[in-house]
Design an enzyme around this catalytic site. Structure first.
Site, PDB file in Angstrom:
ATOM      1  CG  ASP A 193      -1.755   1.232   1.353  1.00 50.50           C
ATOM      2  OD1 ASP A 193      -2.665   1.392   0.519  1.00 50.50           O
ATOM      3  OD2 ASP A 193      -1.504   2.035   2.266  1.00 50.50           O
ATOM      4  CD  GLU A 243      -2.563   2.815  -3.228  1.00 49.97           C
ATOM      5  OE1 GLU A 243      -3.627   3.416  -3.403  1.00 49.97           O
ATOM      6  OE2 GLU A 243      -2.088   2.579  -2.095  1.00 49.97           O
TER       7      GLU A 243
END
Length: 594
Positions: free
Chosen positions: A260, A295
């Site tokens: 993330d 990401e």
């Protein structure tokens, strides 16, 4: 599975059956281990480490660390919690689980069709046991990869998981360690890979005692959106962060990880920690097809090289927000916030994402006021994980509306077909397969001042934003905000839901038959934009055995499809030489053999 890689932190069984407890706490003079009804002084080691080794400790034994001031805390490297982040940790013996997936080697990356799933809202029960019962339906649909929102233990019982504080402990509200393993085992028996979203860029606000234990764990002078940045260059910190990803892959047999917001992982070490993590994973588990994705809103590609044989030295792919944002603006007309970058000619930007990967490849971004991205056309299309909705893009709206509620059935189905029949790696958000209309909201389970701060911050974020007044934003801490976000399985079984399911299943069958066979050897610079204007776009991709082409029309008028060679694989609606509004056509022309 190969040799287990053990971190220096936490409670670990040793070869002689003893359990070694180890903690880095240079901010404390003394540490005691509270276990079996008594406090035992831990041995001080050089450089701020404390340890103690004990015999006769059973699997599931409860323990805590006691600080100088008498505060009892969970182990920051807890392998499981009895209940919440403030309560006792559990000693976990992973050696006794009888895995049924000994023959499982994973699935090739090019076969990936990802289904993003939040355990707490996927079923009414919100547990791994309940989710396991639904896996056959996802396998039958054509899903190949289940991607779980983060499991690392966070404060309270309800949350998305991105505020985890105990990176090695599965969230107790979802089930036990054994139930996590049973879920993964059941998925593997059905041919499903399971990937875990992992957060290495910050710790949540509740239950994080690392600043007391080790102030140097963080850089107080470098602030992320969630607080002080992590000091990855310190050896004990690096050890903790390096082993967490390996732990989930080795002890729970996950098939990959999604990292993330890696743009917030700042590391000045000679080798960036993300590179070291990926290299260690590839070296430790060479025998399985592992899917590692990132990401990163910077639109970079340095973590995604391909070897000459097409294998992955580091990460397989990158979540591509540009595809979603361009598609969203084209479908809804919304241009607030980061959608500002896609307000002008979104069909051209969407065509570019389909042909080249990123829409922004170094150009000046109106939203950020800075250049954004790098050239990405040289990347294979399978480098990019595309989606038309996900937990972020849905849940970070004030009222959590799904695309179907914003764009309507026809446009949503046209974009779903574009997503699933392009050569990128597609991701579906849970419920999308049957046309779910319930929202997915931002929910937490904090109390006191923290709850009030989150509540006020959320209202302030949306005050006057996109037509919403701050006081209208659902309270993140209200139980109803959580329950309103659960999937509606009755809708799935309804006539409308089954029609959506049939549509999704048709698209996935076409992808499996006509798209995936061409993806294993696909290379960069394969895409070409054929047309992009007035809400219409057409793109083609060159494969070793032929040309795939796709046209999408979200404009107000029918459009000629132009030079799209080959047989029609899919058309919505049925077309001749023009494409009606909200239409899609996909064709494939085999390469002529001389």
């Amino acid at each position: 599975m190969g040799m287990r890689s053990q971190p220096g932190w936490g409670a670990e069984y040793q070869p002689d059956g003893a359990v070694r407890f180890r903690l880095w706490a240079p901010g404390q003079q003394h540490i005691a281990l509270r276990i079996q009804g008594e406090d035992r002084a831990m041995n001080a080691e050089p450089e701020g480490w404390f340890s103690l080794q004990l015999q006769g400790i059973a699997h599931g034994a409860e323990y805590q660390y006691v600080l100088d001031d008498g505060t009892a805390i969970a182990d920051p490297a807890s392998r499981a919690q009895r209940d919440d982040v403030e309560g006792p940790s559990l000693v976990i013996d992973h050696r006794n689980w009888q895995w049924q997936d000994q023959q499982w080697q994973g699935r090739p990356w090019e076969e990936t069709v990802t289904y993003e799933l939040h355990v707490g809202t996927f079923t009414p029960a919100g547990t791994f046991a309940a989710a396991s019962e639904k896996l056959p339906e996802l396998a039958a649909l054509g899903i190949t990869v289940i991607e779980l929102l983060p499991l690392s233990h966070f404060g309270g019982s309800r949350g998305w998981g991105y505020d985890g504080v105990l990176l090695y402990a599965p969230h107790a509200a979802y089930g036990s360690v054994e139930e996590v393993k049973a879920f993964v085992d059941a998925a593997h028996q059905l041919g499903l890979s399971v990937v875990l979203d992992i957060v290495l860029n910050h710790f949540g606000p509740q239950g994080n005692y690392l600043p007391l234990l080790a102030p140097d764990f963080f850089h107080v002078d470098r602030i992320t959106p969630w607080g002080a940045g992590i000091a990855y260059e310190h050896a004990p910190v690096r050890d903790y962060m390096l082993h967490a990803p390996l732990y989930w892959l080795q002890e729970y047999h996950f098939d990959g990880l999604r990292f993330d917001a890696i743009d917030q992982i700042k590391d000045a070490s000679s080798k960036h920690i993300l590179v070291e993590i990926a290299e260690r994973i590839r070296a430790a588990i060479p025998q399985r097809a592992l899917h590692l994705t990132t990401e990163d809103n910077r639109n970079v590609i340095f973590l995604h090289p391909r070897a000459a044989d097409g294998s992955f030295p580091l990460f397989n792919g990158e979540w591509n927000d540009d595809f979603h944002n361009a598609a969203h603006v084209l479908a809804t007309g919304e241009t607030h916030g980061y959608y500002q970058d896609f307000a002008e000619q979104p069909e051209k930007l969407l065509a570019r994402t389909l042909a080249e990967g990123f829409a922004w490849q170094g150009e000046f971004s109106p939203h950020s006021g800075e250049p954004r991205g790098v050239k990405s056309s040289g990347q294979p299309p399978t480098t990019f994980v595309n989606f038309i909705q996900n937990h972020d893009q849905t849940g970070n709206r004030a009222h959590g509306e799904r695309l179907l509620s914003l764009a309507g059935v026809e446009r949503t189905q046209a974009l779903l077909a574009t997503l699933l029949l392009s050569p990128h790696i597609p991701l579906l958000f849970m419920g999308e397969e049957y046309g779910e209309t319930r929202p997915f909201l931002f929910f937490t389970d904090f109390t006191g001042e923290l709850a009030q701060a989150v509540r006020e911050g959320r209202a302030r974020e949306f005050a006057g934003h996109s037509g919403h007044e701050g006081e209208d934003v659902p309270d993140p801490n209200a139980v109803s905000t959580f329950t309103d976000s659960r999937l509606d399985w009755q809708r799935r079984a309804s006539a409308e839901g089954t029609a959506w399911l049939a549509f999704t299943q048709q698209l996935l069958a076409l992808r499996r038959q006509h798209i995936i066979p061409h993806l294993a050897g696909v290379r960069g610079n394969s895409g070409t934009i054929l047309a992009a204007e007035d809400g219409f776009l057409a793109v083609s991709w060159q494969f070793a055995k032929g040309q795939l082409s796709l046209a999408l029309n979200l404009g107000p008028h029918s459009q000629p499809i132009g030079e799209m060679r080959g047989d029609t694989l899919f058309a919505l609606p049925a077309v001749t030489d023009t494409l009606a509004p909200n239409g899609v056509i996909v064709r494939f022309a085999p390469r002529e053999v001389a």
